[in-house]
Design an enzyme around this catalytic site. Structure first.
Site, PDB file in Angstrom:
ATOM      1  N   CYS A  96      -3.215   1.672   7.713  1.00  0.00           N
ATOM      2  CA  CYS A  96      -2.375   1.782   6.509  1.00  0.00           C
ATOM      3  C   CYS A  96      -1.626   0.480   6.283  1.00  0.00           C
ATOM      4  O   CYS A  96      -1.229   0.177   5.162  1.00  0.00           O
ATOM      5  CB  CYS A  96      -1.332   2.876   6.665  1.00  0.00           C
ATOM      6  SG  CYS A  96      -1.878   4.314   7.560  1.00  0.00           S
ATOM      7  N   SER A 125      -5.686   9.150   1.000  1.00  0.00           N
ATOM      8  CA  SER A 125      -5.850   8.306  -0.181  1.00  0.00           C
ATOM      9  C   SER A 125      -4.779   8.605  -1.238  1.00  0.00           C
ATOM     10  O   SER A 125      -4.149   9.663  -1.234  1.00  0.00           O
ATOM     11  CB  SER A 125      -7.215   8.552  -0.801  1.00  0.00           C
ATOM     12  OG  SER A 125      -7.253   9.837  -1.396  1.00  0.00           O
ATOM     13  N   GLY A 157      -3.335  12.259  -2.224  1.00  0.00           N
ATOM     14  CA  GLY A 157      -1.896  12.512  -2.145  1.00  0.00           C
ATOM     15  C   GLY A 157      -1.321  12.928  -3.484  1.00  0.00           C
ATOM     16  O   GLY A 157      -0.531  13.880  -3.567  1.00  0.00           O
ATOM     17  N   GLU A 166       1.561   9.909   2.700  1.00  0.00           N
ATOM     18  CA  GLU A 166       1.515   8.475   2.983  1.00  0.00           C
ATOM     19  C   GLU A 166       0.155   8.041   2.474  1.00  0.00           C
ATOM     20  O   GLU A 166      -0.871   8.516   2.933  1.00  0.00           O
ATOM     21  CB  GLU A 166       1.689   8.282   4.484  1.00  0.00           C
ATOM     22  CG  GLU A 166       1.986   6.866   4.861  1.00  0.00           C
ATOM     23  CD  GLU A 166       0.872   6.291   5.671  1.00  0.00           C
ATOM     24  OE1 GLU A 166      -0.023   5.659   5.049  1.00  0.00           O
ATOM     25  OE2 GLU A 166       0.868   6.469   6.896  1.00  0.00           O
TER      26      GLU A 166
END
Lengths: 519, 519
Positions: A295, A236, A240, A259
């Site tokens: 993603c 998330s 991150g 990411e």
């Protein structure tokens, strides 16, 4: 937990995995790591670094391939446990296992090929005036031990032995994985396979470990540990960003490759809307793939008002209505999805276009498509918040200028897709410079779901899609994240690394006095 | 100031440069930038980006070469002003001008060569099962407008048109320079040369600007501005860390390439101490070069006790005694140098070995060499603080283990040097893995001062020598700092960038299906 060559049961409490399709805990319990165990793990990784990074390319490649073999040896045990823990179907997990092993084998090739070393030699010019030029030779080496945080949505390909681990090991960096609490049993099986491969290949103890910790403490402590020199994370935006802050606040700041968050805008241009009869179905298939937990899920559709758009909307409504509710990865993700959808549906100027079938399973995600005007989207930043799951928002623009304005308005993305025919090329051409600035991958007449593991792949992009737009977490270039250059000036031949030795014994491509020489 | 195509006198107060050799202000006054001027400058840079990054390699190379020509056209006017502002001698500044122009020309070659693009193509495999592979093509593009902070110690080669500017322009990034207050007149002359070159080469307005601001406000605001996408900085650790914090705290964090603090350990092994009669003189020459104001100045000497070491110490004392006090760059740097030396001389267990001649000029730096034991060095972290100027500290180790422990103890460095003969190879071999982890450049039988502009150069290193060990600020690879990869999937031929087009019209090296193809 796997700490070097040992299997350790943590004593700081215990957790169990959850079967999201039944919303019930699964045996066994997993013990959680103490600070002392974290310390021991990091020290082992640090001690392994100098030995591991000087293994030969062939030894390292063989290690990566052996990991792949040992993962395949786990057979149905692995697939069954992963199904239980994630709610993902068998075929998907078998495919993902194949992808995981292919990644490991790709990085074995990358290591053997040696391009990643960036070997560069400038000859000495002893007679140059006014000053002679020394002999200069450059190669890249690993940054040091890497902390890897597995992703919930790819329990194999972006977890314990996934892309981050494979590329870090290829770069010569020991790896410490923090297991994702959503698939602890899967993680343990894979970690044992990696440990087994390390022993078989006679790798130094500490080349690989896996810790289990509840909450964020062990993760944050891992990133703060002085032995750790880089971080790979998939998850998330909040998670991150928290790791980025910890890494930046260290006495020695380190790079974080996180990411995080992407809504992957899809531009539906008029020619494509008119001519591609299957577009609405293709969208619905992509949006609901893996319960929308990719993603690169198409969270945002952007189009100019037209009769063809109205036809697309009708088609999308119909296609979504046929989609059953799929089990999400965890009860927490499912609950966050429902909260996100509820919030979106209440934003002024947002209306529902269509929905999938109502859920009959505990963590089932009902697919949805909403729409709003370009004007409303540009005025409300909250409409850009990622909803992790199968819900998308269509932006209805009045004209081309508004379409371009929406493209310019969005944050950084992993992917941007354009559906276009020859008739749309002029509009596409106007969009392209903006999309290059906004996204890591630009694709035409497709959807971003399905990320090819290839040399030319970029799975990265400007913030907040990742923490570092200079990198990719999928594809051969992912190894570059864990390397730094070292220059050797007038170093005696007997001390030079093989990649830089006279006669090029490793047969790697090198730049010699500015010219690229293949071997 | 130079804002796009205009020359602007800031209205937020004014500053003058100072002649450090007389400690007096020099005419004229330079007006300081307002927030509105900063805003205008950043907007121009942002607007220039899409146009500038799509100029052809030949256009961009020609622009870089024209900048070099226009700098040479400034003739003695530039050298005389730089001498006045920096106290550096004519020959040094003429040499530095040559280096500056060579750097610009090197990056012109780098742009023409096209390796920096990392062009990579994976062909479509439409018949692959279970799913076809799309056509994937990768190239690197510029990050966006770059803020460059000139260095005080290289008023030409690391200032307005120095390495950061040259590599950022080569990467296709517009540049906004914040002029260093220590050489405002020099900066203005060079900025006008760049502006003239931009006009001649028909570059978009905003490709280059230079702002003047007092204190840190304009600099911090520049780094915080949303249009700025990366930062190049050479200066103090405090200054670099402040910019890192600002960049990390932005809504969209951006990379900072700060080259900061390095004490450049030099290991004097016994064979070299015994056989190289000139070693003490070579050390004294390197330590006092440019009044010790090189990033790669040998601030730390490390050796094992021996009669040969005592002889070296006696020689170094003698060689330093012959060194006159050289004018430092600014009164502030001179004062910080004296404070640093005074602090060092008072640390317990530190004693003076020898000094240079007493200063007869206002900002003259007296050279110095101090010594302490390995044990004391390992116990006192403050002994690692950089003293910017011609003072070094010799660490007298009891044995090889202590020598290696000192190597392991130091922070990240730009360079690490080893003086060794064949007899020292075994010790050197033990040191090497540590030095690889600690430094960006390892050199044998030399001193780090003198940084060759070459393909294999690394002028970088782990924190705190730089903020990003993955990069170099000198040499051809410096361009990599300002690039990010973009993948084009199934993009129609008419929209593909030339570097990725079928038939390779730019004739750049490309990786095609995993194989490197030269043209």
């Amino acid at each position: 937990m796997i700490i070097g060559r040992s299997a350790v049961v943590g004593k700081e409490g215990a957790v169990k995995a959850v079967d999201p399709s039944r919303n019930e805990q699964i045996e066994p319990a997993f013990g959680l790591a103490s600070t002392a165990e974290l310390e021991k793990t990091c020290t082992l990784a640090e001690q392994a670094f100098d030995t591991y990074r000087e293994t030969t390319p062939e030894q390292r490649a063989k290690f990566l391939e052996t990991i792949a073999d040992r993962i395949m040896d786990l057979g149905t045990t692995l697939i069954e446990r992963a199904m239980q823990e994630t709610g993902l179907p068998q075929a998907r997990l078998e495919g993902e296992r194949g992808r995981t092993c292919n990644q490991l084998r790709l990085f074995a090739k990358v290591v053997r090929d040696g391009r990643y070393l960036s070997a560069t030699l400038d000859s000495a010019l002893p007679d140059r005036a006014p000053a002679p030029r020394p002999d200069l030779r450059l190669r890249k080496i690993g940054l040091g031990p890497v902390a890897v945080f597995g992703a919930s949505n790819f329990p194999l390909a972006f977890s314990v032995a996934g892309g981050d681990t494979a590329s870090a090991l290829a770069a010569g960096c020991p790896v410490v994985v923090k297991a994702h609490s959503a698939h602890l049993g899967t993680s343990e099986l894979v970690a044992k396979a990696v440990q087994q491969a390390a022993i078989e290949c006679d790798m130094p103890e500490g080349v690989f470990s896996m810790l289990i910790g509840a909450g964020q403490t062990i993760g944050q402590n891992l990133v703060a540990h002085p032995a750790i020199k880089a971080v790979g994370f998939t998850g998330s935006r909040a998670g991150g960003v928290a790791l980025m802050k910890t890494a930046a606040a260290r006495p020695e700041p380190i790079p974080v490759y996180a990411e995080m968050s992407s809504i992957n805008p899809v531009f539906l241009l008029e020619g494509a809307l008119t001519s591609n009869e299957k577009l609405a179905q293709q969208f619905a298939d992509s949006a609901t793939l893996g319960a929308g937990q990719f993603c690169t899920n198409p969270g945002l559709l952007i189009a100019i008002e037209s009769p063809a758009l109205d036809k697309f909307i009708a088609g999308a409504k119909e296609a979504l209505a046929a989609k059953g509710a799929a089990t999400m990865l965890t009860p927490g993700i499912h609950s966050a999805y429902n909260t996100g959808v509820a919030k979106l549906s209440k934003v002024e100027g947002v209306k529902l276009i269509g929905q999938g079938k109502t859920s009959e399973v505990p963590c089932g995600a009902v697919a949805g498509l909403y729409e709003t005007s370009g004007e409303n989207f540009l005025a409300r930043p909250e409409l850009e918040d990622e909803i992790f799951g199968p819900t998308s928002l269509l932006i209805r623009c009045r004209n081309e200028a508004e379409l371009v304005a929406v493209a310019e308005h969005v944050e950084g993305q992993l992917t941007a897709a354009v559906h276009a025919t020859g008739a749309d090329i002029a509009v596409a051409k106007k969009l392209l410079p903006t999309l290059e600035r906004k996204a890591g991958r630009i694709l035409f007449n497709g959807f971003g779901t399905g990320v090819e593991v290839a040399h030319a792949m970029v799975h990265g992009g400007p913030f907040p899609s990742t923490s570092d737009s200079r990198s990719t977490s999928v594809g051969a270039s992912a190894i570059d994240r864990f390397l730094r250059p070292v220059c050797y000036q007038d170093v005696p031949a007997e001390l030079l690394p093989a990649a830089l030795a006279d006669g090029n014994p490793l047969a790697v491509p090198r730049v010699v006095n500015g010219e690229l020489v293949l071997k």
